[in-house]
Design a protein around this motif. Structure first.
Motif, short mmCIF file in Angstrom:
data_model
loop_
_atom_site.label_atom_id
_atom_site.label_comp_id
_atom_site.label_asym_id
_atom_site.label_seq_id
_atom_site.Cartn_x
_atom_site.Cartn_y
_atom_site.Cartn_z
N LEU A 144 69.60 31.94 43.76
CA LEU A 144 68.37 31.22 43.43
C LEU A 144 67.18 32.10 43.80
CD1 LEU A 144 69.26 27.67 44.83
CD2 LEU A 144 69.17 28.36 42.44
N VAL A 145 66.45 32.52 42.79
CA VAL A 145 65.34 33.46 42.99
C VAL A 145 64.02 32.69 42.91
CG1 VAL A 145 64.21 35.55 42.16
CG2 VAL A 145 66.70 35.32 42.00
N PRO A 146 63.20 32.73 43.95
CA PRO A 146 61.89 32.06 43.87
C PRO A 146 60.99 32.72 42.84
CG PRO A 146 62.06 33.35 45.88
CD PRO A 146 63.41 33.37 45.26
N GLN A 147 60.29 31.90 42.07
CA GLN A 147 59.41 32.41 41.02
C GLN A 147 57.98 32.61 41.50
OE1 GLN A 147 60.74 33.14 37.84
NE2 GLN A 147 62.57 32.81 39.07
N ASN A 148 57.62 32.05 42.66
CA ASN A 148 56.27 32.20 43.21
C ASN A 148 56.35 32.01 44.71
OD1 ASN A 148 56.40 29.28 43.55
ND2 ASN A 148 55.89 29.13 41.35
N ASN A 149 55.19 31.86 45.35
CA ASN A 149 55.13 31.72 46.80
C ASN A 149 55.17 30.28 47.27
OD1 ASN A 149 54.92 34.52 47.10
ND2 ASN A 149 52.69 34.46 46.86
N GLU A 150 55.39 29.34 46.36
CA GLU A 150 55.43 27.94 46.74
C GLU A 150 56.71 27.65 47.55
OE1 GLU A 150 53.07 25.77 46.26
OE2 GLU A 150 51.81 27.15 45.14
N LYS A 151 56.62 26.65 48.44
CA LYS A 151 57.77 26.27 49.23
C LYS A 151 58.82 25.53 48.42
CE LYS A 151 56.48 28.00 53.13
NZ LYS A 151 57.23 29.16 53.69
N LEU A 152 58.40 24.79 47.41
CA LEU A 152 59.33 24.02 46.58
C LEU A 152 59.52 24.76 45.26
CD1 LEU A 152 60.81 21.38 47.19
CD2 LEU A 152 59.15 20.21 45.75
N GLN A 153 60.75 25.15 44.98
CA GLN A 153 61.07 25.93 43.79
C GLN A 153 61.97 25.14 42.85
OE1 GLN A 153 60.00 29.14 43.16
NE2 GLN A 153 58.78 29.15 45.04
N GLU A 154 61.91 25.48 41.58
CA GLU A 154 62.78 24.88 40.56
C GLU A 154 63.50 25.99 39.82
OE1 GLU A 154 60.90 22.24 37.90
OE2 GLU A 154 60.62 20.64 39.38
N SER A 155 64.82 25.82 39.66
CA SER A 155 65.64 26.82 38.98
C SER A 155 66.45 26.13 37.90
CB SER A 155 66.57 27.51 39.98
OG SER A 155 65.82 28.16 40.99
N PRO A 156 66.15 26.41 36.62
CA PRO A 156 66.88 25.76 35.53
C PRO A 156 68.12 26.54 35.12
CG PRO A 156 65.02 26.98 34.65
CD PRO A 156 64.99 27.19 36.14
N CYS A 157 69.03 25.84 34.52
CA CYS A 157 70.26 26.43 34.00
C CYS A 157 70.68 25.64 32.76
CB CYS A 157 71.37 26.41 35.05
SG CYS A 157 72.98 26.89 34.42
N ILE A 158 71.01 26.34 31.69
CA ILE A 158 71.41 25.71 30.43
C ILE A 158 72.80 26.21 30.07
CG2 ILE A 158 70.89 25.43 27.99
CD1 ILE A 158 67.97 25.79 28.63
N PHE A 159 73.70 25.29 29.74
CA PHE A 159 75.05 25.67 29.35
C PHE A 159 75.62 24.59 28.45
CE2 PHE A 159 75.79 22.83 32.80
CZ PHE A 159 77.02 22.25 32.55
N ALA A 160 76.70 24.93 27.77
CA ALA A 160 77.39 23.99 26.88
C ALA A 160 78.88 24.04 27.17
CB ALA A 160 77.12 24.35 25.42
N LEU A 161 79.54 22.90 27.04
CA LEU A 161 80.98 22.80 27.24
C LEU A 161 81.71 23.10 25.94
CD1 LEU A 161 81.16 19.52 29.35
CD2 LEU A 161 81.39 21.85 30.20
N THR A 162 82.87 23.71 26.05
CA THR A 162 83.70 23.96 24.88
C THR A 162 84.45 22.68 24.50
OG1 THR A 162 85.60 24.64 26.22
CG2 THR A 162 83.98 26.34 25.66
N PRO A 163 84.92 22.59 23.27
CA PRO A 163 85.69 21.40 22.87
C PRO A 163 86.91 21.16 23.76
CG PRO A 163 85.03 22.64 20.94
CD PRO A 163 84.66 23.47 22.11
N ARG A 164 87.57 22.22 24.21
CA ARG A 164 88.74 22.04 25.07
C ARG A 164 88.34 21.43 26.42
NH1 ARG A 164 91.23 24.46 29.26
NH2 ARG A 164 89.51 25.94 29.45
#
Length: 485
Positions: A144-164
Motif C-alpha cells: 500500500l503506497v501513500p499517494q500524499n502526506n495525508e494520514k488517511l489514504q485510499e488504495s483502489p483495486c479493480i479485478f474480475a473473476l473468471t467463469p470457473r
C-alpha cells in the motif's frame, strides 16, 4: 500507444477522464493502462488516438535527426529500456492489440503497477491458515503506497473473476445462511520479506467493495485495567458484496498512514470447519502406539549425568482445556511433554479465536505439527475407571486408581476431640486423671466458640440441678506461686 506517451500526454489523458495527474511517469503509465483495460469508452479511445497522432505527427519531421541521448528523462530510460534495443520504429510499433497488459504487468493497486523488474525482488509471503485452503491467487501481496502526506489514504483495486471461479463460488455449500465455503478474501500484513507474515490490519482500516462497505472484525474486550483491547486479524470475506458475473469488481482499502508499511493480497479460498480439520488429522496425523512407546522410553531413559533417576511419569486422562475425559488425545510434535489435550475442543477453540498455543506448555502448537497419540488412545479404551496413569521405564503403564483408593481409607484410628470415651484417655467426670493428678481440659475444635459456650452453660445448669451446689475448687499451689498455664 499509451506506453509511448510522454508525461505531458499522460497528464492530458488522465485529466480528460478526471483521474489524478500527479506522480512519476511509471505511475501515470500504470493509471493509463488501467484506464485502457477496464474503463475504455469510445471517447477515451478517441482521445488516446488523438494524442498519439499529435505526438508522432510532430516527430515525423525529426526522424532523420534522432534526438540526443541526454534529453531523455530518467523515467523514460527506466521504463522503456527493454524496448530501446532497436530503432525508434521498433518502439513505435507497440500497440494495445498485441500486448497482454495484465499478463505483463500483473494486477493494479493504488495507482502503482507491477512493472517487470530487472532484478527479481523477494515477495511478501503470508502464513498458511489451517481453516483456509487457497484455490487461486487473485492478487499477489502488493504494498500500500501513500499517494500524499495525508494520514488517511485510499488504495483502489479493480479485478474480475473468471467463469470457473464464479462457478466454484456458486456451487459451494453454505457454512451458514449467506456464507459460502468458497470465498474471495482480502488479507493484509506487514511488508516484510524476511519470513511469512501473519495477518495484521493497519490503523483506521475500512474496506469498500463496489458501493458497499464490508464489515471488519472488531476488538476483543479486555478485562484487565490498562491493557488495550486486541483485534483479531483474519481474512476479510468479500464474496457477498461482489458481482458474480463478467463485470469487474472495485475494492477500495482505506488505511491510516502512520509510518508502517502494509501489503494486501486477494485470494480465492475454501473455508474449512473444525470437524473437517479433525477428520483430516485422524486420517494423516495418528502416531503409531509403538512409536509413542519408544518416546516414553526415551523420556525415562537413565541420564548418566543426572543424579536423580526417574522411574515413571504420570499422565492425566483429563483434558486441561475443558476438564473432561480425553476423547482424541493430541499434542504437538515440538512439545517436550507427554501430557495430551483433546483435539476436538482445541480445534473448536481455534476456530473461534485462533491462537494455536499448547494449553500444557504454552508454546506454539500449529495445526500442521499436531499428532494424535496412538498409545494414549489405546489406553483410554482399556482404562475407563481411572483418571490418571503412570508410564514406567520399560514403556508399560499402570493406572493409579489403587493408590487413590488406598489414600482415601483410614490407616489408623482417629481421635475425635470432645468424645466422652476414647480408650480411657479422656478425663473422668471428677476432673482427675491417673494417680489423682488434674488433667487439662479437652476442647472440641469442630464447634464454634459460641455453640461451645452455650453447651457449657447448659451442662453447668444441669449439674447444679442434679447434684446441688458443689464446693469451690481451690488452687493446690503454694502461696506466692502463680500457674504458667
Amino acid at each position: 500507444m499509451v506506453m509511448s506517451f510522454r508525461v505531458s500526454d499522460l497528464q492530458m489523458l488522465l485529466g480528460f477522464v478526471g483521474r489524478s495527474k500527479s506522480g512519476l511517469k511509471h505511475e501515470l503509465v500504470t493509471r493509463a493502462l488501467q484506464l485502457v483495460q477496464f474503463d475504455c469508452s469510445p471517447e477515451v479511445f478517441k482521445k488516446i488516438k488523438e494524442l498519439y497522432e499529435t505526438r508522432y505527427a510532430k516527430k515525423s519531421s525529426e526522424v532523420a535527426q534522432p534526438q540526443p541521448q541526454q534529453h531523455r528523462s530518467p523515467e523514460a530510460l527506466s521504463i522503456h529500456s527493454s524496448y530501446d534495443r532497436g530503432s525508434t520504429v521498433a518502439r513505435t510499433s507497440i500497440s494495445t492489440t498485441n500486448i497482454d497488459y495484465p499478463a505483463l504487468y500483473g494486477k493494479y493497486l493504488n495507482g502503482l503497477g507491477r512493472l517487470p523488474p530487472k532484478v527479481a525482488k523477494p515477495e511478501v509471503r503470508l502464513v498458511k491458515l489451517p481453516f483456509y485452503t487457497t484455490l487461486d491467487e487473485l492478487l499477489k501481496p502488493t504494498e500500500l503506497v501513500p499517494q500524499n502526506n495525508e494520514k488517511l489514504q485510499e488504495s483502489p483495486c479493480i479485478f474480475a473473476l473468471t467463469p470457473r471461479q464464479v462457478e466454484l463460488i456458486r456451487n459451494s455449500r453454505e457454512l451458514q445462511p449467506g456464507v459460502k465455503s468458497v470465498q474471495v478474501v482480502l488479507r493484509i500484513c506487514y511488508t516484510d520479506t524476511s519470513s511469512p507474515q501473519e495477518d495484521q490490519y493497519p490503523p483506521n482500516i475500512a474496506v469498500k467493495v463496489n458501493h458497499s462497505y464490508c464489515s471488519v472484525p472488531g476488538y476483543y474486550p479486555s478485562n484487565k485495567p490498562g491493557v488495550e483491547p486486541k483485534r483479531p486479524c483474519r481474512p476479510i470475506n468479500l464474496t457477498h458484496l461482489m458481482y458474480l458475473s463478467a463485470a469487474t469488481n472495485r475494492i477500495t482499502v482505506t488505511w491510516g498512514n502512520y509510518g508502517k508499511s502494509y501489503s494486501v493480497g486477494l485470494y480465492l479460498v475454501r473455508q474449512m470447519t473444525s470437524a473437517e480439520l479433525l477428520q483430516r488429522l485422524k486420517t494423516i496425523g495418528i502416531k503409531h502406539p509403538e512409536l509413542c512407546k519408544a518416546l516414553v522410553k526415551e523420556k525415562l531413559r537413565l541420564d548418566p549425568d543426572s543424579e536423580i533417576a526417574t522411574t515413571g511419569v504420570r499422565v492425566s486422562l483429563i483434558c486441561p482445556l475443558v476438564k473432561m475425559r480425553l476423547s482424541v488425545p493430541c499434542r504437538a510434535e515440538t512439545c517436550a511433554h507427554l501430557q495430551c489435550f483433546d483435539a476436538v475442543f482445541y480445534l473448536q477453540m481455534n476456530e473461534k479465536k485462533p491462537t494455536w498455543m499448547c494449553p500444557v506448555c504454552d508454546k506454539p502448537a500449529p495445526y500442521d505439527q499436531l499428532i494424535i497419540d496412538g498409545l494414549l488412545s489405546k489406553i483410554l479404551t482399556e482404562c475407563e475407571d481411572a483418571d490418571e496413569i503412570e508410564y514406567l521405564v520399560d514403556g508399560s503403564w499402570c493406572p493409579i486408581r489403587a493408590e487413590k483408593e488406598r489414600s482415601c481409607s483410614p490407616q489408623c484410628p482417629i481421635l475425635v476431640l470432645g468424645s466422652s470415651d476414647v480408650n480411657g484417655l479422656l478425663p473422668t467426670p471428677n476432673g482427675n486423671g491417673e494417680n489423682g493428678k488434674p488433667t487439662a481440659d479437652v476442647v472440641d475444635l469442630t464447634l464454634d466458640s459460641s455453640s461451645s459456650e452455650e453447651e457449657e452453660e447448659e451442662d453447668e445448669e444441669e449439674d447444679d440441678d442434679d447434684e446441688g451446689p458443689q464446693p469451690k475448687r481451690r488452687c493446690s499451689y503454694e502461696k506466692g506461686l502463680v500457674s504458667a498455664c
